[in-house]
Design a protein around this motif. Structure first.
Motif, short mmCIF file in Angstrom:
data_model
loop_
_atom_site.label_atom_id
_atom_site.label_comp_id
_atom_site.label_asym_id
_atom_site.label_seq_id
_atom_site.Cartn_x
_atom_site.Cartn_y
_atom_site.Cartn_z
N LEU A 147 1.72 2.24 -8.05
CA LEU A 147 0.26 2.28 -8.16
C LEU A 147 -0.20 1.64 -9.46
O LEU A 147 -1.15 0.86 -9.50
CB LEU A 147 -0.22 3.73 -8.10
CG LEU A 147 -0.33 4.34 -6.71
CD1 LEU A 147 -0.67 5.82 -6.81
CD2 LEU A 147 -1.40 3.61 -5.91
N GLU A 148 0.49 2.00 -10.55
CA GLU A 148 0.04 1.49 -11.84
C GLU A 148 0.18 -0.01 -11.92
O GLU A 148 -0.67 -0.69 -12.53
CB GLU A 148 0.79 2.20 -12.98
CG GLU A 148 0.30 3.63 -13.16
CD GLU A 148 1.14 4.47 -14.09
OE1 GLU A 148 1.32 4.06 -15.24
OE2 GLU A 148 1.62 5.54 -13.66
N PRO A 180 -6.70 -6.29 -11.22
CA PRO A 180 -7.67 -6.71 -12.23
C PRO A 180 -7.30 -8.00 -12.95
O PRO A 180 -8.17 -8.82 -13.26
CB PRO A 180 -7.70 -5.54 -13.21
CG PRO A 180 -7.30 -4.37 -12.41
CD PRO A 180 -6.31 -4.88 -11.41
N ILE A 181 -6.00 -8.20 -13.18
CA ILE A 181 -5.61 -9.44 -13.85
C ILE A 181 -5.96 -10.63 -12.97
O ILE A 181 -6.47 -11.66 -13.45
CB ILE A 181 -4.10 -9.42 -14.20
CG1 ILE A 181 -3.89 -8.46 -15.37
CG2 ILE A 181 -3.60 -10.82 -14.56
CD1 ILE A 181 -2.46 -8.32 -15.82
N VAL A 185 -9.68 -11.10 -13.22
CA VAL A 185 -10.03 -11.70 -14.52
C VAL A 185 -9.69 -13.19 -14.52
O VAL A 185 -10.44 -14.02 -15.03
CB VAL A 185 -9.32 -10.95 -15.66
CG1 VAL A 185 -9.36 -11.76 -16.95
CG2 VAL A 185 -9.96 -9.59 -15.88
N VAL A 225 -14.95 0.39 -4.82
CA VAL A 225 -13.61 0.97 -4.79
C VAL A 225 -13.56 2.24 -5.64
O VAL A 225 -13.07 3.29 -5.20
CB VAL A 225 -12.57 -0.06 -5.30
CG1 VAL A 225 -11.21 0.60 -5.48
CG2 VAL A 225 -12.49 -1.24 -4.36
N VAL A 226 -14.10 2.15 -6.86
CA VAL A 226 -14.06 3.31 -7.75
C VAL A 226 -14.86 4.46 -7.15
O VAL A 226 -14.40 5.62 -7.14
CB VAL A 226 -14.62 2.93 -9.14
CG1 VAL A 226 -14.78 4.16 -10.02
CG2 VAL A 226 -13.69 1.93 -9.81
N LEU A 255 -16.99 -1.64 -8.08
CA LEU A 255 -17.71 -0.37 -8.14
C LEU A 255 -17.47 0.43 -6.87
O LEU A 255 -17.22 1.64 -6.91
CB LEU A 255 -19.21 -0.62 -8.31
CG LEU A 255 -19.73 -0.87 -9.72
CD1 LEU A 255 -21.23 -1.09 -9.68
CD2 LEU A 255 -19.41 0.32 -10.61
N TRP A 305 -2.83 -1.48 -9.93
CA TRP A 305 -4.14 -1.54 -10.58
C TRP A 305 -4.10 -2.21 -11.94
O TRP A 305 -5.09 -2.21 -12.65
CB TRP A 305 -4.85 -0.20 -10.56
CG TRP A 305 -4.22 0.94 -11.29
CD1 TRP A 305 -3.82 0.97 -12.59
CD2 TRP A 305 -3.98 2.24 -10.77
NE1 TRP A 305 -3.33 2.20 -12.90
CE2 TRP A 305 -3.42 3.01 -11.81
CE3 TRP A 305 -4.18 2.84 -9.51
CZ2 TRP A 305 -3.04 4.35 -11.63
CZ3 TRP A 305 -3.81 4.16 -9.35
CH2 TRP A 305 -3.25 4.90 -10.40
N THR A 306 -2.96 -2.73 -12.32
CA THR A 306 -2.95 -3.67 -13.44
C THR A 306 -3.03 -5.09 -12.89
O THR A 306 -3.77 -5.94 -13.42
CB THR A 306 -1.67 -3.52 -14.27
OG1 THR A 306 -1.48 -2.13 -14.53
CG2 THR A 306 -1.78 -4.27 -15.58
N LEU A 354 -12.33 -15.02 -12.62
CA LEU A 354 -13.57 -15.08 -13.40
C LEU A 354 -13.43 -16.02 -14.59
O LEU A 354 -14.38 -16.72 -14.95
CB LEU A 354 -13.97 -13.69 -13.87
CG LEU A 354 -14.40 -12.71 -12.78
CD1 LEU A 354 -14.65 -11.33 -13.36
CD2 LEU A 354 -15.64 -13.22 -12.06
N ALA A 355 -12.24 -16.04 -15.19
CA ALA A 355 -12.02 -16.91 -16.34
C ALA A 355 -12.16 -18.37 -15.92
O ALA A 355 -12.78 -19.18 -16.62
CB ALA A 355 -10.65 -16.66 -16.95
N MET A 374 -18.32 -7.56 -8.89
CA MET A 374 -18.44 -6.27 -9.56
C MET A 374 -18.83 -5.17 -8.58
O MET A 374 -18.38 -4.04 -8.69
CB MET A 374 -19.47 -6.35 -10.69
CG MET A 374 -19.07 -7.30 -11.80
SD MET A 374 -17.42 -6.98 -12.39
CE MET A 374 -16.88 -8.64 -12.75
#
Lengths: 199, 302, 647
Positions: free
Chosen positions: B87-88, B95-96, B99, B55-56, B53, B91-92, B102-103, B49
């Motif tokens: 780009l879109e 994160p996948i 996730v 990066v943002v 953070l 950034w999809t 993490l899953a 995390m």
């Protein structure tokens, strides 16, 4: 808003009418969720009968079949009523609507009698989680029918007094949607509560 | 000006570090395999995390520094930008991937803490029933035939299985340094598997709000060597009174009590809910892992 | 129940004081209105209005009052826990306060603030004259007000709910909570929830059916999109709450066994129903805020929104996922690894569309020309702070780790890090942004920015320590703790932060008074040089919204028309049909308030009386002849010229 469009049925003829019919469909969407939640509660609790009766001991098919037949017929009749309205036969429409409401009242009578039988047999809404969920589901449907009887009578009075115009036709049509919806809910109750219960 | 907002969390973290006196936080101060697994999971997730953070924050600072109106010529008119497929998708997709990782970690660690703790040879787990009533905890040891109120003694280096239920509102059984928490409810039994690696005294409490006395609903967990534990159990069995049904019912009705010990359990006359096969014969310790109550409440998925 | 029991809460000095001050305040308002002869004005212009803008203003007015009620609850909680073993509040009082704090902030502050902004802005953004059902809209507002009133009188008459805002059974059942507090809970939420459901239906119809000619779905402003999706969530989620609350009432007042501890009752059924509504509820208050940030960031970067289509689809994805995650509120009830694993994944997946939105906002600013106005400051502070809330959300989504966070201050810190920078900053950004549209003058920027800095700094100081305390084993909802836990110092820091936050909100209110006195009149109708349709009409907005309904060719039509020197509101005026005002919604809500009040105390005779009166109002509405009225061309011309400052 009061501009009338002649190319569509009377109940759709003004912008306001169209909004009301659309809004009512959205409302029925919410109603579906309401009943879906009640069904979920019922399914979650159906086996939790505590010391009370199970569905099989409780349910009697004959009155339920009467209720089903009566409500299905009323739904058909109100369909005829809307048809009569569209071809401008106000009298016939009123007759069909009155018959619909009468059958609704019969349905309600049978249902109340069914409840009284349960209570007489010692199975009340407090007996078990199963009884609570059963009577709440049926009761909510019954309350909808009761409200429909009052509402439908009010609309009939208005048509009688003011004749069939864009406003009253709109109300009568929306009421028919409501009535059909109650019929659909009943079909689910019939299949998933009673049939599933006795089988 | 905006940077103030950004450094705030860092300042806060620093402050906390000073204020908490450099003691490790309880959740990270794990004393057994269950809590250690969770502590590692949490630290791993904090690192992931922190990268997100970062990066943002870097992007935001960059935008604010470069594209503020005071840095642009007065007649600058920003262009129309529809968006950017590349780009879109980036950034999809990233994160996948995160996730997914993490899953996998979640499923792996969940199954690790939900099962009997390993690494203790073939020692069979010690079963303890922990039940709550009003603002107190009852601990029944069927193997030893003893019961305590508001304190818990456990042996180290042996897997322990808690079976939880409640005589009233939902409570949550939690010893942060040994294991994560679980609800105790009135109509089913839930389980926690843990083990203690170090002797010591650990804070245990109900963490789920259950009314007036909630804040004080703590119990001390004493982890001791197997020998000490056996000695203690023997002492209780020999010297403490029996727990009769009348006494137990009186106990249930009392809102607050101190520590108590008994040389028998309440399981024989007031069994755990939906646990019929086991409590009637409290000496059988067979573990049925396919609990029927596992899926309770899940009928709701419509 | 005897009078003595009824007013038992007043024995508490603090409640007595609050009760007295409410009474004094109410008397002052009544006397003031009478003295200045404003009753008629109030009734005609506000209480009976069906104008969406005025209803919106009333929503926000009540929301601000509730913000103060909930804020005082919060300050009391932080004060009580600022030092170990504090005696400011006892356990029972503390339990009531955290329960009402949660209820008020979510149901009676965040929701109405958002619905208020939707009321004001949505018809303007889509070029409509009003919402689809103006009369129903007024009823929605009054039902919400009745619910808010009901919850707020509970602490004087009979006692407040005290089982937490989630009111889990069996704790909230009659056996463990025998007083009327939880009846208040059920009924105040029930009637305001019905109002919200009506809002949902109303706005779906408005947005789907009443957009200006040419405005296709993909040309709608982002706030309108967020409102559409939010109202769809409302319409699907609120019936679940309606049922849950009805079952609660049945269990508590009629002895049914849904959530009982015997006869087959299932306590966790309540938790399931509550969160099937409750989790979507979180998105009901957050998605519109996302919409507001989109408008604000694009306006003050002077650029169109980056990735419009993906913004829309990520909101749709969030709304769908919001119905599939409710179990993560009770991972700890002992589901298997399988169930917890699945819900972990659905929960974490929400981070993906949310991340898409964050990056789109960042990229909207790229190549832009950013000005730091008050609304923009809120939007900019939202990104870094909300991201902390978001990533801690992902941490909480991991079922195993949640066993350590659940029921702790870590969780409390997380949802405040989501709801305050998300919802609260969102509505505050919208409030500053749209204020000049409603009132015709801007709020003072200097005061606005001071308030902003207090709020941002105070918020972080108040809530960041809670993450740490949570990881140190501090369970939420504890009214006190002992000194040797070591929670003291950070709790004190948190209390100081809460005080700074309170100063920020005080400044916010002072700004209303100050700007009312000193701000210059705004005549352009477009003070921010903004992009969407609401800025094309006059400020304050005339009753009929648009003298000429513009034709829309593209997203941000107004902006491009400005650039190209076109006037999209030019044309020949025609008379405009408008709905009539009516007092019926207010009176009907008043009757329902009494119905609910007597239901709370099980006074069945009066329940029946007011129940029948409610049906009477419905019959009255059905039989009423109401054709509305017309605004004539001459009047439109005069209004338009006056608002342009030509008269």
């Amino acid at each position: 808003m009061s501009k009338e469009n002649k190319s569509v049925p009377l109940e759709y003829s003004t912008e306001e009418n169209e909004l009301k019919i659309f809004g009512f469909w959205v409302f029925l969407g919410a109603e579906i969720l309401l009943f879906a939640t009640l069904f979920s509660v019922y399914f979650a609790l159906v086996d939790r009968t505590g010391s009370g009766p199970i569905g099989k001991e409780l349910f009697e098919l004959p009155p339920v079949l009467v209720e089903t037949f009566v409500l299905l017929t009323s739904s058909f009749l109100i369909g005829l009523g809307v048809h009569a309205m569209r071809i401008g036969r106000t009298k016939a429409m009123i007759v069909f609507y009155i018959l619909t409401l009468v059958l609704g009242a019969v349905f309600l009578g049978v249902e109340i009698n069914e409840f009284l039988t349960y209570i007489h047999d010692g199975a009340t809404i407090q007996t078990s989680a199963f009884m609570s969920s059963l009577m709440t589901l049926l009761g909510t449907h019954g309350a909808h029918v009761t409200f429909g009887l009052l509402w439908g009578s009010g609309i009939l009075l208005q048509i009688k007094k003011r004749g069939l115009n864009a406003k009253t036709a709109n109300k009568a049509f929306i009421f028919s949607l409501y009535w059909h919806f109650l019929d659909v809910v009943w079909i689910f109750i019939f299949s998933f509560v009673y049939l599933k219960g006795v089988l | 000006m905006k940077k103030k907002v950004l450094i705030m969390p860092a300042v806060m973290a620093f402050l906390t570090f000073i204020l908490s006196g450099c003691q490790p936080l309880m959740v990270f101060d794990a004393k057994g395999p269950n809590a250690k697994t969770l502590s590692n999971t949490i630290i791993f997730s904090i690192i992931v995390m922190a990268v997100i953070l970062l990066v943002v924050y870097v992007l935001l600072i960059n935008m604010l520094a470069k594209y503020r109106a005071s840095k642009q010529p007065a007649d600058y008119e920003p262009p129309h930008e529809e968006g950017s497929k590349a780009l879109e998708i980036t950034w999809t997709a990233i994160p996948i991937i995160i996730v997914t990782v993490l899953a996998i970690v979640t499923v792996f660690t969940t199954s690790k803490v939900e099962n009997q703790q390993t690494g203790y040879g073939d020692k069979k787990p010690l079963v303890i029933y922990a039940s709550s009533s009003d603002w107190k905890w009852h601990f029944s040891y069927p193997e030893q035939g003893i019961e305590t109120v508001n304190y818990l003694n456990i042996p180290t280096d042996r897997p322990i299985e808690f079976r939880l239920y409640s005589f009233g509102p939902i409570t949550s059984f939690w010893i942060p340094q040994l294991a994560g928490q679980k609800y105790a409810m009135s109509d089913m039994v839930t389980k926690i598997h843990l083990a203690a690696d170090e002797e010591g005294s650990y804070m245990g409490r109900n963490s789920n709000f259950n009314g007036k006395g909630f804040a004080k609903m703590e119990f001390e967990t004493q982890a001791m060597s197997q020998d000490d534990f056996d000695q203690w159990a023997k002492d209780v069995k020999a010297h403490e009174p029996k727990l009769t049904e009348a006494k137990f019912n009186k106990l249930l009705k009392t809102s607050f009590v101190g520590r108590e010990s008994f040389s028998s359990t309440h399981l024989s006359f007031s069994p755990a809910p939906m646990d019929m096969s086991e409590h009637s014969d409290s000496k059988s310790k067979k573990d049925d892992s396919h609990d029927s109550h596992d899926m309770k409440g899940m009928h709701m998925s419509h | 129940m005897s009078m003595k029991e009824l007013f038992a809460p007043m024995k508490e000095p603090m409640i007595f004081g609050a009760g007295i001050s409410i009474l004094v305040g109410a008397i002052a308002i009544v006397v003031g209105l009478t003295y200045f002869k404003k009753w008629g004005w109030l009734y005609k212009n506000w209480l009976t209005t069906v104008d969406h803008k005025k209803i919106g203003v009333m929503y926000i007015f009540v929301a601000l009052i509730m913000l103060f009620r909930g804020g005082i609850d919060a300050l009391l909680m932080r004060a009580q826990t600022a030092i170990p073993e504090n005696g400011l509040l006892n356990a029972e009082h503390y339990n009531e306060i955290f329960t009402t704090h949660g209820l008020i902030m979510i149901i009676f502050m965040a929701m109405p603030f958002i619905i208020g902004l939707m009321n004001i802005v949505i018809p303007l953004q889509i070029g409509a004259r009003d919402v689809a059902f103006p009369r129903l809209n007024a009823l929605s507002f009054w039902l919400f007000a009745a619910g808010a009133g009901l919850l707020n009188i509970s602490f004087i008459i009979g006692g407040s709910p005290n089982a937490g805002w989630s009111s889990y059974f069996p704790l909230a059942g009659i056996e463990f909570s025998p007083n009327v507090g939880n009846n208040y809970y059920a009924w105040s939420l029930q009637i305001s929830g019905l109002g919200t459901l009506m809002t949902g239906i109303n706005f779906i119809t408005t947005i789907v059916k009443m957009r200006a000619p040419g405005m296709t779905l993909m040309k709608m402003p982002m706030f309108t999109w967020s409102a559409l999706i939010t109202n769809i969530i409302i319409t699907f989620a609120f019936p679940v709450l309606t049922v849950a609350l009805a079952l609660m009432t049945l269990d508590r007042q009629f002895g049914t066994k849904f959530f009982a501890m015997q006869d087959g009752g299932m306590d966790m059924l309540w938790a399931n129903l509550f969160w099937v509504w409750g989790h979507p509820e979180v998105y009901i208050v957050i998605l519109p805020a996302f919409g507001i940030f989109s408008e604000v960031i694009s306006t003050f970067s002077r650029k169109n929104l980056f990735g419009y289509t993906s913004m829309v689809f990520s909101m749709i994805a969030i709304s769908l996922l919001s119905f599939m995650v409710w179990v993560h509120h009770f991972y700890t009830m002992g589901h298997g690894v399988m169930v917890n694993g699945i819900f972990s994944i659905t929960t974490m997946l929400i981070a993906v569309p949310t991340g898409v939105k964050i990056f789109n906002w960042l990229l909207t600013m790229r190549h832009g020309k950013i000005t730091f106005t008050t609304p923009m400051l809120y939007a900019l502070a939202f990104i870094p702070i909300f991201t902390i809330g978001g990533v801690t959300g992902v941490m909480l989504a991991m079922a195993s780790a949640d066993y350590q966070y659940h029921n702790t201050l870590f969780l409390v810190a997380h949802f405040h890090y989501v709801l305050i920078p998300g919802t609260v900053f969102g509505v505050l950004a919208g409030y500053h942004f749209w204020w000049p549209k409603i009132f015709g003058f801007r709020l003072n920027e200097k005061l606005g920015k001071s308030a902003f800095w207090c709020i941002v700094v105070g918020f972080n100081v108040a809530f960041f320590p809670l993450f740490i305390l949570g990881l140190d084993g501090y369970a939420r909802r504890m009214y006190t703790y002992s000194a040797d836990t070591g929670y003291g110092p950070l709790s004190m820091v948190s209390f100081i932060g809460a005080l700074v936050l309170a100063v920020g909100f005080a400044l916010l209110c002072y700004n209303i008074y100050y700007s009312f006195r000193h701000s210059p009149r705004e005549l352009t109708g477009d003070p921010w040089d903004a992009r969407s349709l609401e800025w094309a009409t006059q400020s304050p907005v005339p009753e009929y919204n648009f003298a000429i309904v513009p034709h829309i060719n593209q997203l941000d039509e107004f902006w491009y028309a400005k650039k190209e020197g076109r006037d999209i509101t030019a044309g020949q005026y025609e008379r405009i049909h408008m709905p009539n005002n009516s007092g019926a919604p207010m009176w009907m809500a008043g009757v329902l308030f009494l119905f609910s009040f007597f239901f709370v105390f099980s006074v069945w005779s009066l329940v029946i009386v007011f129940g029948i009166a409610t049906l009477g109002f419905m019959a009255y509405r059905s039989f009423e002849k109401d054709e509305g009225h017309h605004i004539e061309v001459a009047e439109i011309e005069a209004t338009e010229r006056r608002l342009r400052g030509e008269l």
